[in-house]
Scaffold this motif. Structure first.
Motif, PDB file in Angstrom:
ATOM      1  N   UNK A  78       1.349 -23.058  17.373  1.00 40.74           N
ATOM      2  CA  UNK A  78       2.713 -22.554  17.235  1.00 40.74           C
ATOM      3  C   UNK A  78       3.147 -21.584  18.334  1.00 40.74           C
ATOM      4  N   UNK A  79       2.204 -20.971  19.040  1.00 37.17           N
ATOM      5  CA  UNK A  79       2.550 -19.979  20.049  1.00 37.17           C
ATOM      6  C   UNK A  79       2.697 -20.650  21.416  1.00 37.17           C
ATOM      7  N   UNK A  80       3.879 -20.590  22.014  1.00 35.89           N
ATOM      8  CA  UNK A  80       4.097 -21.256  23.305  1.00 35.89           C
ATOM      9  C   UNK A  80       3.175 -20.770  24.428  1.00 35.89           C
ATOM     10  N   UNK A  81       2.708 -19.529  24.351  1.00 35.54           N
ATOM     11  CA  UNK A  81       1.855 -19.020  25.433  1.00 35.54           C
ATOM     12  C   UNK A  81       0.492 -19.701  25.469  1.00 35.54           C
ATOM     13  N   UNK A  87      -2.883 -17.747  34.235  1.00 35.14           N
ATOM     14  CA  UNK A  87      -3.496 -17.442  35.531  1.00 35.14           C
ATOM     15  C   UNK A  87      -3.899 -15.967  35.513  1.00 35.14           C
ATOM     16  N   UNK A  88      -5.182 -15.717  35.708  1.00 40.97           N
ATOM     17  CA  UNK A  88      -5.711 -14.350  35.729  1.00 40.97           C
ATOM     18  C   UNK A  88      -6.048 -13.965  37.154  1.00 40.97           C
ATOM     19  N   UNK A  93      -6.812  -2.996  41.360  1.00 41.57           N
ATOM     20  CA  UNK A  93      -5.789  -2.324  40.559  1.00 41.57           C
ATOM     21  C   UNK A  93      -5.981  -2.565  39.063  1.00 41.57           C
ATOM     22  N   UNK A  94      -6.326  -3.796  38.723  1.00 42.31           N
ATOM     23  CA  UNK A  94      -6.472  -4.153  37.321  1.00 42.31           C
ATOM     24  C   UNK A  94      -6.423  -5.652  37.116  1.00 42.31           C
ATOM     25  N   UNK A  95      -5.805  -6.046  36.022  1.00 48.40           N
ATOM     26  CA  UNK A  95      -5.705  -7.449  35.632  1.00 48.40           C
ATOM     27  C   UNK A  95      -4.231  -7.846  35.594  1.00 48.40           C
ATOM     28  N   UNK A 102       6.600 -15.697  34.132  1.00 50.85           N
ATOM     29  CA  UNK A 102       6.250 -14.427  33.492  1.00 50.85           C
ATOM     30  C   UNK A 102       4.945 -13.874  34.042  1.00 50.85           C
ATOM     31  N   UNK A 103       4.920 -12.551  34.176  1.00 53.20           N
ATOM     32  CA  UNK A 103       3.721 -11.896  34.683  1.00 53.20           C
ATOM     33  C   UNK A 103       3.627 -10.495  34.082  1.00 53.20           C
TER      34      UNK A 103
END
Length: 162
Positions: A78-81, A87-88, A93-95, A102-103
Motif C-alpha cells: 500500500x505504501x508508494x515508497x 537510492x542511498x 556528511x551523512x545519508x 524526492x530526496x
C-alpha cells in the motif's frame, strides 16, 4: 580531502520490512515483557499440565510475529515508497535517500543507532524510523556501508555484527 562515498539502490520487500519490524518490536520493553510473560505461562502450562495455559501462551507468543508478518506485507503493497527502488548515498556528511524527484538527507550526528540482524543492516534515523539495508541486495558494498557507518557514528551507537 578525499571524500569517500558509497552508493546503492535498494528495493525494500515485505521480508525486509518484516525483519526490521521483528527486531524493533522484540527489542522494545513491551516486546521483551510480552515474550517473558508468554514464556512463563508456557512453563506454567508444562508444569501444571493445564493445556488451557498452553493455548494462552501460544496466543501471546505468536500474536506479535503473526501480526507483524501481515502488517509488513500490507505496508509494502500500500505504501508508494516501497514500489520503486530507493537510492542511498552515504558520504562524510551523512545519508541521502532519494527516489525519483524526492530526496532527504540525514546527518551522521542525527543518527540514533545502527544495528544488524541476520538479514539486514538497520540505521535508525529516529527512535522509531530506520533505513533498511538488506544484506542480500548489498553484495560487495556491505563492507563499505559498515565501514562508513562505523567511521562516522560513535562506537556506543553501532551494534553491527557480520
Amino acid at each position: 580531502m578525499d571524500t569517500k562515498t558509497v552508493e546503492l539502490d535498494v528495493k525494500i520487500e515485505a521480508n525486509d520490512l518484516y525483519d526490521y519490524m521483528l527486531r524493533h518490536s522484540y527489542n522494545s520493553a513491551a516486546g521483551m515483557i510480552g515474550s517473558c510473560f508468554g514464556a512463563l505461562i508456557l512453563i506454567l502450562a508444562v508444569m501444571t499440565q493445564q493445556w488451557v495455559y498452553l493455548i494462552f501462551a501460544l496466543i501471546i507468543l505468536l500474536y506479535l510475529p503473526w501480526t507483524l508478518f501481515f502488517r509488513s506485507r500490507r505496508q509494502v503493497l500500500s505504501n508508494p515508497s516501497f514500489q520503486q527502488p530507493l537510492h542511498y548515498l552515504l558520504d562524510d556528511q551523512g545519508l541521502t535517500i532519494s527516489q525519483g524527484e524526492d530526496s532527504v538527507q540525514y546527518l551522521w550526528e542525527e543518527m540514533h543507532k545502527a544495528v544488524s540482524t541476520g538479514k539486514s543492516i538497520i540505521l535508525y534515523t529516529s527512535p522509531m524510523n530506520a533505513t533498511i539495508f538488506p544484506k542480500r541486495q548489498m553484495e560487495e558494498q556491505k563492507v563499505a556501508v559498515i565501514e562508513m557507518i562505523s567511521t562516522h557514528m560513535p562506537p556506543a551507537k553501532v551494534k553491527i555484527r557480520n
